[in-house]
Scaffold this active site. Sequence first.
Site, PDB file in Angstrom:
ATOM      1  N   ASP A  78       0.815  -1.215   0.000  1.00 38.78           N
ATOM      2  CA  ASP A  78       0.000   0.000   0.000  1.00 38.78           C
ATOM      3  C   ASP A  78       0.846   1.262   0.000  1.00 38.78           C
ATOM      4  O   ASP A  78       0.465   2.268  -0.599  1.00 38.78           O
ATOM      5  CB  ASP A  78      -0.929   0.005   1.212  1.00 38.78           C
ATOM      6  CG  ASP A  78      -2.175  -0.837   0.979  1.00 38.78           C
ATOM      7  OD1 ASP A  78      -2.145  -1.674   0.065  1.00 38.78           O
ATOM      8  OD2 ASP A  78      -3.158  -0.664   1.719  1.00 38.78           O
ATOM      9  N   CYS A 119       0.635  -8.420   4.616  1.00 34.08           N
ATOM     10  CA  CYS A 119       0.229  -7.025   4.468  1.00 34.08           C
ATOM     11  C   CYS A 119      -1.273  -6.851   4.268  1.00 34.08           C
ATOM     12  O   CYS A 119      -2.035  -7.807   4.270  1.00 34.08           O
ATOM     13  CB  CYS A 119       1.052  -6.372   3.369  1.00 34.08           C
ATOM     14  SG  CYS A 119       2.760  -6.081   3.938  1.00 34.08           S
ATOM     15  N   ASP A 120      -1.663  -5.614   4.063  1.00 32.28           N
ATOM     16  CA  ASP A 120      -3.013  -5.135   4.327  1.00 32.28           C
ATOM     17  C   ASP A 120      -4.160  -6.002   3.799  1.00 32.28           C
ATOM     18  O   ASP A 120      -5.048  -6.403   4.540  1.00 32.28           O
ATOM     19  CB  ASP A 120      -3.181  -3.714   3.764  1.00 32.28           C
ATOM     20  CG  ASP A 120      -2.262  -2.724   4.441  1.00 32.28           C
ATOM     21  OD1 ASP A 120      -1.098  -3.068   4.669  1.00 32.28           O
ATOM     22  OD2 ASP A 120      -2.703  -1.611   4.738  1.00 32.28           O
ATOM     23  N   LYS A 121      -4.210  -6.246   2.488  1.00 33.49           N
ATOM     24  CA  LYS A 121      -5.318  -7.018   1.920  1.00 33.49           C
ATOM     25  C   LYS A 121      -4.993  -8.497   1.837  1.00 33.49           C
ATOM     26  O   LYS A 121      -5.865  -9.335   1.642  1.00 33.49           O
ATOM     27  CB  LYS A 121      -5.648  -6.486   0.517  1.00 33.49           C
ATOM     28  CG  LYS A 121      -6.815  -5.555   0.476  1.00 33.49           C
ATOM     29  CD  LYS A 121      -6.761  -4.457   1.515  1.00 33.49           C
ATOM     30  CE  LYS A 121      -5.826  -3.380   1.116  1.00 33.49           C
ATOM     31  NZ  LYS A 121      -5.032  -2.688   2.009  1.00 33.49           N
ATOM     32  N   CYS A 192       4.856  -2.641   8.203  1.00 32.85           N
ATOM     33  CA  CYS A 192       5.282  -1.373   8.810  1.00 32.85           C
ATOM     34  C   CYS A 192       4.932  -1.313  10.300  1.00 32.85           C
ATOM     35  O   CYS A 192       3.894  -1.791  10.738  1.00 32.85           O
ATOM     36  CB  CYS A 192       4.682  -0.207   8.054  1.00 32.85           C
ATOM     37  SG  CYS A 192       5.264  -0.140   6.342  1.00 32.85           S
ATOM     38  N   SER A 469      -5.546   4.704   5.539  1.00 34.07           N
ATOM     39  CA  SER A 469      -4.500   3.797   5.993  1.00 34.07           C
ATOM     40  C   SER A 469      -4.570   3.688   7.503  1.00 34.07           C
ATOM     41  O   SER A 469      -5.019   4.612   8.200  1.00 34.07           O
ATOM     42  CB  SER A 469      -3.138   4.347   5.577  1.00 34.07           C
ATOM     43  OG  SER A 469      -2.097   3.717   6.286  1.00 34.07           O
TER      44      SER A 469
END
Length: 553
Positions: A78, A119-121, A192, A469
């Site tokens: 992202d 990570c995010d998705k 992160c 985010s």
Amino acid sequence: MRSEQVKTGVERTPNRSLLYALGYTDEELNRPLVGVVSSYNEVVPGHMNIDKIAEAVKAGVRAAGGTPIMFPAIAVCDGIAMGHIGMKYSLVTRDLIADSTEAMVLAHQFDGLVMIPNCDKNVPGLLMAAARLNIPTIFVSGGPMLAGHLSDGRRTCLSHMFEAVGAYHAGKLDEAGVAEYTENACPTCGSCSGMYTANSMNCLTEAIGMALRGNGTIPAVYSARLRLAKHTGMKIMELIEKDLKPRDIMTPAAFHNAETVDMALGCSTNTMLHLPAIAHEAGVDIDLHMVNDISSKTPNLCHLAPAGDTFMEDLDQAGGVWAVMHELTKAGLLDTSCLTVTGKTVGENLQGVTNRDTALIRPLEDPYSPTGGIAVLYGNLAPDGCVVKQSAVAPEMMVHTGPARVFDSEDEAIAVIYAGGIHPGDVVVIRYEGPKGGPGMREMLNPTSAIAGMGLGESVALITDGRFSGATRGASIGHVSPEAASGGLIGLVEEGDTISIDIPAHSITLNVPEDVLAARKAAWVCPEPKIKTGYLARYAKLVSSADKGAILQ
């Protein structure tokens, strides 16, 4: 074994011959076949170490008597995708990941699965696949990044990096200062380092019972992460033997537990998209109205970045997710009878767990706030709800009324913000960035970080039908539903209209008379789609609203 569909009997000898072509022996093929879903790639910092995690998982599977077979899952970074067309392709990968994993698993008939996201998705996409497929499955992530260090000794992270750009445009930081953040904000591999979306979802994977202790918090660079991966590989064999499946674990009570831990940790608002989508695949209904009810009963115990100045490595040292859950059980806020991938209940898992740092994980009697980290607001501007990370909002912005500054895209807004065109008291409205309108529901980290970095975080609000985010802080209100492209009231806001926000009262109101709104509605014409070909065009036709988790229908 499910894998007998591809390896047993004369009728399946052609299939077996292709497994021989891969170099597998009869000894290996006569064991359970475990799919190892590796999200390794060379573009995402959170995934660059997953090749090592996958090898450790495979070693654990072999040690426990199984045969691991690895295949890939995609992942978007992202941060790299932020601020350009790439961000339109972030949320949409969640469904690509779930669908492609379903295809691989059912085509090859694995007996069990070890999912390795980070990570995010990528995390929710694989959790969706796990719930949909419902065969024995366990998760182990790539682990979080360590925090960075500036030359003056302060620790730093990605959210500081984005805010540094805003500070530069405001004349508060020179190019050398920006360069120092650039070189130090992201010092290692891993997701992160703050309580952003990736780490939020990896922590909630523990809370919902689909991962072993430490999955969300053990840093990516620690050897303990490799040991966790080996134990995860061993554990899948036990789950296969017991036929303990995701839907045995991801029950309504388990999702309630996850929402409760979400509130205590102060997780990303993106969890309000992902938990409903995962629940949908598990046959569980999550209503956004549940969120405020859970939040009203759940104290916020942690203020990790961007809400505070502590990081995932600190949470790990304090005892991790299980230490937070242990605090919550003292008030009876969790269902401790829920089963988990350990083979034990939540209550059994938490026996002997302690909170090793009451400054980082605050005790129930001394929380950061008596209510949870996320709030859902309702009103004429968002009759189906919108979401804010209230734990990261300055006290003076919890109640705010101001003039609307209206933009029909993130790009229009960021240009005006960088040019100094936003002033204290303003309410920035960014629309046509929702699931359909974007399409793809971009994150607004650049605008929110610019506002914070320019020193306006305590005086300016931002409202969007897009999303944020996990690195966003401030009065940033997203997921406005219905979105502008679906005829939502946010599409009728005009420059200078006043908007009232009352986060404690869960309300958001466009202060315009009904007859004026009716006239605007009659004259409103939906803009032409921004994307007319390819995957995004198909996505826009199928995607539901944000309050439903932006699931495909």
